[in-house]
Scaffold this motif. Structure first.
Motif, mmCIF file in Angstrom:
data_model
loop_
_atom_site.group_PDB
_atom_site.id
_atom_site.type_symbol
_atom_site.label_atom_id
_atom_site.label_comp_id
_atom_site.label_asym_id
_atom_site.label_seq_id
_atom_site.Cartn_x
_atom_site.Cartn_y
_atom_site.Cartn_z
ATOM 1 N N ASP A 159 60.986 41.014 54.202
ATOM 2 C CA ASP A 159 61.218 42.455 54.335
ATOM 3 C C ASP A 159 60.000 43.101 54.977
ATOM 4 O O ASP A 159 59.112 43.615 54.302
ATOM 5 N N THR A 160 59.945 43.066 56.297
ATOM 6 C CA THR A 160 58.803 43.633 57.004
ATOM 7 C C THR A 160 59.213 44.104 58.387
ATOM 8 O O THR A 160 60.077 43.490 59.030
ATOM 9 N N ALA A 161 58.595 45.186 58.833
ATOM 10 C CA ALA A 161 58.806 45.633 60.203
ATOM 11 C C ALA A 161 58.070 44.741 61.182
ATOM 12 O O ALA A 161 58.337 44.752 62.382
ATOM 13 N N VAL A 193 64.006 28.035 50.814
ATOM 14 C CA VAL A 193 65.130 28.955 51.008
ATOM 15 C C VAL A 193 64.558 30.340 51.293
ATOM 16 O O VAL A 193 63.728 30.839 50.528
ATOM 17 N N ALA A 194 64.987 30.949 52.390
ATOM 18 C CA ALA A 194 64.528 32.291 52.759
ATOM 19 C C ALA A 194 65.685 33.276 52.655
ATOM 20 O O ALA A 194 66.823 32.946 52.989
ATOM 21 N N LEU A 195 65.385 34.474 52.200
ATOM 22 C CA LEU A 195 66.383 35.534 52.090
ATOM 23 C C LEU A 195 65.843 36.794 52.764
ATOM 24 O O LEU A 195 64.782 37.296 52.376
ATOM 25 N N VAL A 196 66.554 37.283 53.777
ATOM 26 C CA VAL A 196 66.185 38.540 54.434
ATOM 27 C C VAL A 196 66.835 39.665 53.638
ATOM 28 O O VAL A 196 68.054 39.803 53.627
ATOM 29 N N GLY A 204 56.099 38.291 62.066
ATOM 30 C CA GLY A 204 55.754 38.615 60.689
ATOM 31 C C GLY A 204 56.800 38.161 59.711
ATOM 32 O O GLY A 204 56.508 37.895 58.536
ATOM 33 N N ALA A 205 58.057 38.035 60.169
ATOM 34 C CA ALA A 205 59.147 37.554 59.321
ATOM 35 C C ALA A 205 59.296 36.040 59.415
ATOM 36 O O ALA A 205 59.383 35.341 58.403
ATOM 37 N N ILE A 206 59.315 35.511 60.650
ATOM 38 C CA ILE A 206 59.555 34.072 60.820
ATOM 39 C C ILE A 206 58.448 33.253 60.171
ATOM 40 O O ILE A 206 58.661 32.093 59.797
ATOM 41 N N ALA A 207 57.269 33.843 59.979
ATOM 42 C CA ALA A 207 56.145 33.128 59.366
ATOM 43 C C ALA A 207 56.465 32.633 57.965
ATOM 44 O O ALA A 207 55.854 31.671 57.492
ATOM 45 N N ILE A 208 57.413 33.282 57.275
ATOM 46 C CA ILE A 208 57.803 32.797 55.947
ATOM 47 C C ILE A 208 59.305 32.506 55.877
ATOM 48 O O ILE A 208 59.852 32.307 54.797
ATOM 49 N N ALA A 209 59.969 32.459 57.052
ATOM 50 C CA ALA A 209 61.431 32.307 57.048
ATOM 51 C C ALA A 209 61.918 31.087 57.820
ATOM 52 O O ALA A 209 63.121 30.949 58.054
ATOM 53 N N GLU A 218 74.066 41.586 53.867
ATOM 54 C CA GLU A 218 75.067 42.054 54.815
ATOM 55 C C GLU A 218 74.548 43.128 55.762
ATOM 56 O O GLU A 218 74.884 43.143 56.958
ATOM 57 N N HIS A 219 73.734 44.053 55.260
ATOM 58 C CA HIS A 219 73.257 45.160 56.087
ATOM 59 C C HIS A 219 71.769 45.061 56.396
ATOM 60 O O HIS A 219 71.137 46.063 56.747
ATOM 61 N N ALA A 220 71.197 43.857 56.278
ATOM 62 C CA ALA A 220 69.818 43.639 56.701
ATOM 63 C C ALA A 220 69.794 43.429 58.216
ATOM 64 O O ALA A 220 70.839 43.257 58.861
ATOM 65 N N ILE A 221 68.593 43.441 58.803
ATOM 66 C CA ILE A 221 68.440 43.167 60.229
ATOM 67 C C ILE A 221 67.342 42.120 60.417
ATOM 68 O O ILE A 221 66.462 41.963 59.557
ATOM 69 N N TYR A 222 67.398 41.405 61.539
ATOM 70 C CA TYR A 222 66.446 40.318 61.810
ATOM 71 C C TYR A 222 66.286 40.262 63.320
ATOM 72 O O TYR A 222 67.265 40.047 64.036
ATOM 73 N N SER A 223 65.071 40.483 63.817
ATOM 74 C CA SER A 223 64.917 40.611 65.268
ATOM 75 C C SER A 223 63.514 40.227 65.714
ATOM 76 O O SER A 223 62.574 40.174 64.923
ATOM 77 N N VAL A 224 63.383 39.991 67.018
ATOM 78 C CA VAL A 224 62.104 39.589 67.593
ATOM 79 C C VAL A 224 61.151 40.779 67.707
ATOM 80 O O VAL A 224 59.941 40.607 67.817
#
Length: 319
Positions: A159-161, A193-196, A204-209, A218-224
């Motif tokens: 959970d990070t921008a 196991v990673a959960l967004v 910043g996200a892929i480093a722990i995912a 369902e309503h989370a986002i994941y982007s470069v």
């Protein structure tokens, strides 16, 4: 009253009428307005269902960032008992943007690494809005190393921008720290196991995912990159973030189709913030199922599965 998003105004108007009728109905000499309340509640639920049935990527971005959405600390409080956080990276300092430690998840020992944004001004400043510095990622590596040494599975909550882009972070090797954390995820010989849970932003996200199983609400986002930053780079106009959100395919539904994530976890009607307990329990069930699937695999098999998973992303896409 909920904190309503801009596109939820029709629901907000109906809910305001319901609250006013309940206030009137509470008077001893008032008319019976129970039927009116029930009718408006039905209209409110239907309106909310209709809105959330056809959310745009930008609207999903707003939901993912909702101030009342459950955060890492909420998942820890409900799912993990005897949690013992570890502090510091043993190189420079403690970073509160990443919470990492050990506890018990449904009777099983786990290591947890999660990004925490904070839920009010004081905690947001403390946790730097979930944007980790190099020491946060080095702490994550330290905890994952320890988990691997003792054969303990790892669960990460994303959970990070994005990683913190400040001068000090860059001077202390932000890119290197992110790369080593990503490398550690890929090389682990224990289940990961990673959960967004909200935003999954950039490195910043892929480093722990970089996990065996990547789950996403369902309503989370994941982007470069964030939609605003992408719009600033492409058009020098952050106001075009809606266009970038549409083009980048950042929703759970798009990413599941691309094979970037493995599973979508359904949220309550109106988003996770409307019923955090149900959301967290559903997430806990899916984490438990993923760990059960992975537990029979050897360390080499876990590493190989992870490698194949990420190498296969986009392999069959036609551009």
């Amino acid at each position: 009253m909920h904190n309503y998003l801009d596109f939820e105004k029709p629901v907000a108007d109906l809910d305001s009428q319901i609250i006013e009728l309940k206030r009137i109905g509470g008077d001893e000499n008032s008319l019976d307005v129970s039927e009116d309340i029930q009718r408006l509640e039905t209209r409110s639920r239907d309106a909310l269902a209709e809105l959330y049935r056809k959310l745009s990527p930008w609207q999903k971005t707003q939901v993912a960032r909702h101030a009342d959405r459950p955060h890492c600390v909420d998942y820890l409080a409900r799912l993990v008992t005897d949690f013992t956080p570890l502090a510091g990276d043993r190189y420079f300092a403690e970073d509160h943007a990443i919470i990492a430690g050990f506890g018990r998840f449904r009777g099983q020992s786990v290591a947890v690494v999660g990004q925490e944004k904070g839920d009010d001004t004081q905690t947001r400043l403390k946790h730097n809005f979930g944007m980790a510095r190099p020491e946060g990622y080095r702490k994550a590596v330290r905890v994952m190393d320890m988990a691997e040494r003792f054969g303990i599975p790892v669960v990460t909550l994303v959970d990070t921008a994005g990683a913190y882009p400040g001068l000090g972070a860059e001077e202390r090797g932000q890119a290197e720290a992110i790369a080593r954390s990503t490398q550690k995820c890929l090389s682990l010989r224990v289940p990961l196991v990673a959960l967004v849970i909200g935003e999954g932003g950039s490195g910043g996200a892929i480093a722990i995912a970089a996990a065996n199983r990547v789950l996403m609400l369902e309503h989370a986002i994941y982007s470069v990159i964030s939609p605003e930053a992408g719009a600033s780079i492409l058009w020098h106009d952050s106001a075009r973030a809606k266009d970038v959100a549409q083009a980048m395919k950042i929703t759970a539904q798009d990413l599941k189709g691309f094979g970037v994530i493995d599973e979508i976890i359904e949220e309550p009607l109106g988003g996770a913030h409307r019923d955090p307990t149900v959301t967290i329990d559903r997430a806990g069930d899916r984490i438990a199922a993923a760990l059960a699937d992975l537990s029979p695999l050897s360390g080499d098999a876990l590493r190989q599965e992870r490698r194949e998973k990420f190498l296969s992303i986009g392999r069959d896409l036609k551009v």
